[in-house]
Every structure is written in structure tokens, then in C-alpha cells.
Design a protein around this motif. Structure first.
Motif, PDB file in Angstrom:
ATOM      1  N   PHE A  45       0.836  -1.208   0.000  1.00 25.35           N
ATOM      2  CA  PHE A  45       0.000   0.000   0.000  1.00 25.35           C
ATOM      3  C   PHE A  45       0.869   1.256   0.000  1.00 25.35           C
ATOM      4  CE2 PHE A  45      -2.051   3.404   2.388  1.00 25.35           C
ATOM      5  CZ  PHE A  45      -3.176   3.621   1.621  1.00 25.35           C
ATOM      6  N   LEU A  46       1.863   1.312   0.890  1.00 27.59           N
ATOM      7  CA  LEU A  46       2.746   2.480   0.953  1.00 27.59           C
ATOM      8  C   LEU A  46       3.499   2.666  -0.360  1.00 27.59           C
ATOM      9  CD1 LEU A  46       4.146   2.079   4.580  1.00 27.59           C
ATOM     10  CD2 LEU A  46       2.442   3.756   3.790  1.00 27.59           C
ATOM     11  N   ASP A  47       3.991   1.581  -0.940  1.00 25.93           N
ATOM     12  CA  ASP A  47       4.704   1.665  -2.229  1.00 25.93           C
ATOM     13  C   ASP A  47       3.801   2.223  -3.321  1.00 25.93           C
ATOM     14  OD1 ASP A  47       6.918   0.560  -0.996  1.00 25.93           O
ATOM     15  OD2 ASP A  47       6.691  -1.415  -1.930  1.00 25.93           O
ATOM     16  N   ARG A  48       2.552   1.804  -3.311  1.00 24.78           N
ATOM     17  CA  ARG A  48       1.607   2.208  -4.361  1.00 24.78           C
ATOM     18  C   ARG A  48       1.116   3.649  -4.158  1.00 24.78           C
ATOM     19  NH1 ARG A  48      -1.605  -1.578  -3.444  1.00 24.78           N
ATOM     20  NH2 ARG A  48      -3.107  -0.481  -2.163  1.00 24.78           N
ATOM     21  N   GLU A  49       0.725   3.988  -2.936  1.00 24.09           N
ATOM     22  CA  GLU A  49       0.106   5.287  -2.666  1.00 24.09           C
ATOM     23  C   GLU A  49       1.101   6.406  -2.364  1.00 24.09           C
ATOM     24  OE1 GLU A  49      -3.157   5.923  -3.024  1.00 24.09           O
ATOM     25  OE2 GLU A  49      -3.444   3.834  -3.657  1.00 24.09           O
ATOM     26  N   PHE A  50       2.296   6.055  -1.899  1.00 22.28           N
ATOM     27  CA  PHE A  50       3.288   7.045  -1.509  1.00 22.28           C
ATOM     28  C   PHE A  50       4.673   6.710  -2.072  1.00 22.28           C
ATOM     29  CE2 PHE A  50       0.021   6.975   1.778  1.00 22.28           C
ATOM     30  CZ  PHE A  50      -0.375   8.305   1.783  1.00 22.28           C
ATOM     31  N   PRO A  51       4.783   6.529  -3.380  1.00 20.83           N
ATOM     32  CA  PRO A  51       6.078   6.142  -3.951  1.00 20.83           C
ATOM     33  C   PRO A  51       7.168   7.186  -3.701  1.00 20.83           C
ATOM     34  CG  PRO A  51       4.589   6.853  -5.687  1.00 20.83           C
ATOM     35  CD  PRO A  51       3.778   6.761  -4.419  1.00 20.83           C
ATOM     36  N   GLN A  52       6.777   8.427  -3.436  1.00 24.72           N
ATOM     37  CA  GLN A  52       7.753   9.492  -3.199  1.00 24.72           C
ATOM     38  C   GLN A  52       8.626   9.242  -1.968  1.00 24.72           C
ATOM     39  OE1 GLN A  52       4.424   9.752  -3.125  1.00 24.72           O
ATOM     40  NE2 GLN A  52       3.727  11.044  -1.449  1.00 24.72           N
ATOM     41  N   ILE A  53       8.176   8.409  -1.020  1.00 20.30           N
ATOM     42  CA  ILE A  53       9.022   8.160   0.156  1.00 20.30           C
ATOM     43  C   ILE A  53      10.274   7.373  -0.222  1.00 20.30           C
ATOM     44  CG2 ILE A  53       7.135   8.318   1.816  1.00 20.30           C
ATOM     45  CD1 ILE A  53       7.276   5.260   2.122  1.00 20.30           C
ATOM     46  N   ALA A 110      -5.923   6.017   2.893  1.00 17.18           N
ATOM     47  CA  ALA A 110      -4.842   6.947   2.542  1.00 17.18           C
ATOM     48  C   ALA A 110      -5.016   8.316   3.178  1.00 17.18           C
ATOM     49  CB  ALA A 110      -4.741   7.079   1.027  1.00 17.18           C
ATOM     50  N   LEU A 111      -6.250   8.738   3.452  1.00 17.65           N
ATOM     51  CA  LEU A 111      -6.467  10.093   3.939  1.00 17.65           C
ATOM     52  C   LEU A 111      -6.518  10.228   5.457  1.00 17.65           C
ATOM     53  CD1 LEU A 111      -8.903  11.417   1.206  1.00 17.65           C
ATOM     54  CD2 LEU A 111      -6.441  11.766   1.424  1.00 17.65           C
ATOM     55  N   ALA A 112      -6.060   9.241   6.188  1.00 20.23           N
ATOM     56  CA  ALA A 112      -5.819   9.434   7.619  1.00 20.23           C
ATOM     57  C   ALA A 112      -4.649  10.410   7.700  1.00 20.23           C
ATOM     58  CB  ALA A 112      -5.478   8.113   8.291  1.00 20.23           C
ATOM     59  N   VAL A 113      -4.809  11.496   8.455  1.00 18.32           N
ATOM     60  CA  VAL A 113      -3.787  12.553   8.442  1.00 18.32           C
ATOM     61  C   VAL A 113      -3.314  12.910   9.843  1.00 18.32           C
ATOM     62  CG1 VAL A 113      -4.559  13.563   6.254  1.00 18.32           C
ATOM     63  CG2 VAL A 113      -5.545  14.378   8.386  1.00 18.32           C
TER      64      VAL A 113
END
Length: 145
Positions: A16-24, A83-86
Motif C-alpha cells: 500500500f505504501l509503495d503504491r500510494e506514496f512512492p515518493q518516500i 490513505a487520507l488518515a492525516v
């Protein structure tokens, strides 16, 4: 505290992190989800020169990012891919200079409600028991539709 079964496995959370937040992972992967469990996640941040500050130590912003990601991972492991838990607040105590090695962040949720989650993160230099940073944070969880 009551027993909670994670909604996502370590592998599912990592994907999930790789897919939704590749910028990390820009410039190469340095963050790794090592374990998830009931109200818990452990992450590893590789030692890399992009995380250094003048003087050659790991920077405060690098530890802040790791703590934020570790709490986010613990929350998502419990509630599933939202994804939108902030982040709504984070507080940091830098306790000692980290060793020139990877950092391990262990996050634990203290409260997991329908709209808010509160947790803490203990960050250590890999292979050491002394804390280098302690953080607490609160996250807003969006309403499920």
C-alpha cells in the motif's frame, strides 16, 4: 488493553505504501516495514547520507519523518488502507545523538477511535537499547462511507 487483530499484514501495508506514496522512496528505498501487530508497527530507516545534517549525524527531520510514518503504519495496519488518515499533531523529544547506523522506530497506539488515533513512537539506533527520540502523535481518521 483489549486485543486487536491487524486489518493489514506487513506485506499488504508495504505494498500500500509503495503504491500510494512512492515518493518516500525517491532516491532509493530507505524505509522498511519490519513488523505489524495489535496496535503496533516497527519500521526501519536505513542509514543514508540524505538523512544527515552538518556534523554527520542523522537529522531531526529524518527522525520526525520516520516517527510520522511509523505511527501512520500502525494505524493503517489496524484500520486498513485509508490513505487520507492525516497527522493532526506530533511532539518530539530528541534524547541523544543517534549512532551512525539504521534507526528502528517502534510505534504503539494508545487510543484507536473511529475519528482519532493517538500513539507514541520510540526510536533507537539499530542494535542499541537507549532511545534517541520519543514522539507522540494524534491522527484524524476520515469517516468511512
Amino acid at each position: 488493553m483489549t486485543s486487536h487483530k491487524p486489518a493489514m499484514s506487513r506485506e499488504e501495508l508495504s505494498a500500500f505504501l509503495d503504491r500510494e506514496f512512492p515518493q518516500i522512496h525517491f532516491g532509493g528505498r530507505t524505509y522498511h516495514v519490519e513488523e505489524v501487530g495489535p496496535l503496533f508497527a516497527r519500521l526501519r530507516m536505513d542509514y543514508h547520507e540524505r538523512h544527515l545534517r552538518p556534523g554527520g549525524t542523522l537529522s531531526g527531520p529524518a527522525m520526525m519523518g520516520l516517527a510520522d510514518l511509523a505511527l501512520y503504519a500502525a494505524i493503517l495496519a489496524q484500520i486498513g488502507p485509508v490513505a487520507l488518515a492525516v497527522t493532526t499533531s506530533l511532539t518530539f523529544n530528541f534524547l541523544r545523538k543517534p549512532e551512525p547506523r539504521a534507526l528502528i522506530a517502534e510505534s504503539r497506539l494508545l487510543k484507536l477511535g473511529k475519528r482519532l488515533a493517538v500513539g507514541e513512537v520510540a526510536i533507537r539506533s539499530e542494535g542499541h537499547t537507549d532511545l534517541v527520540c520519543h514522539a507522540t502523535g494524534t491522527y484524524s481518521i476520515p469517516e468511512r462511507r
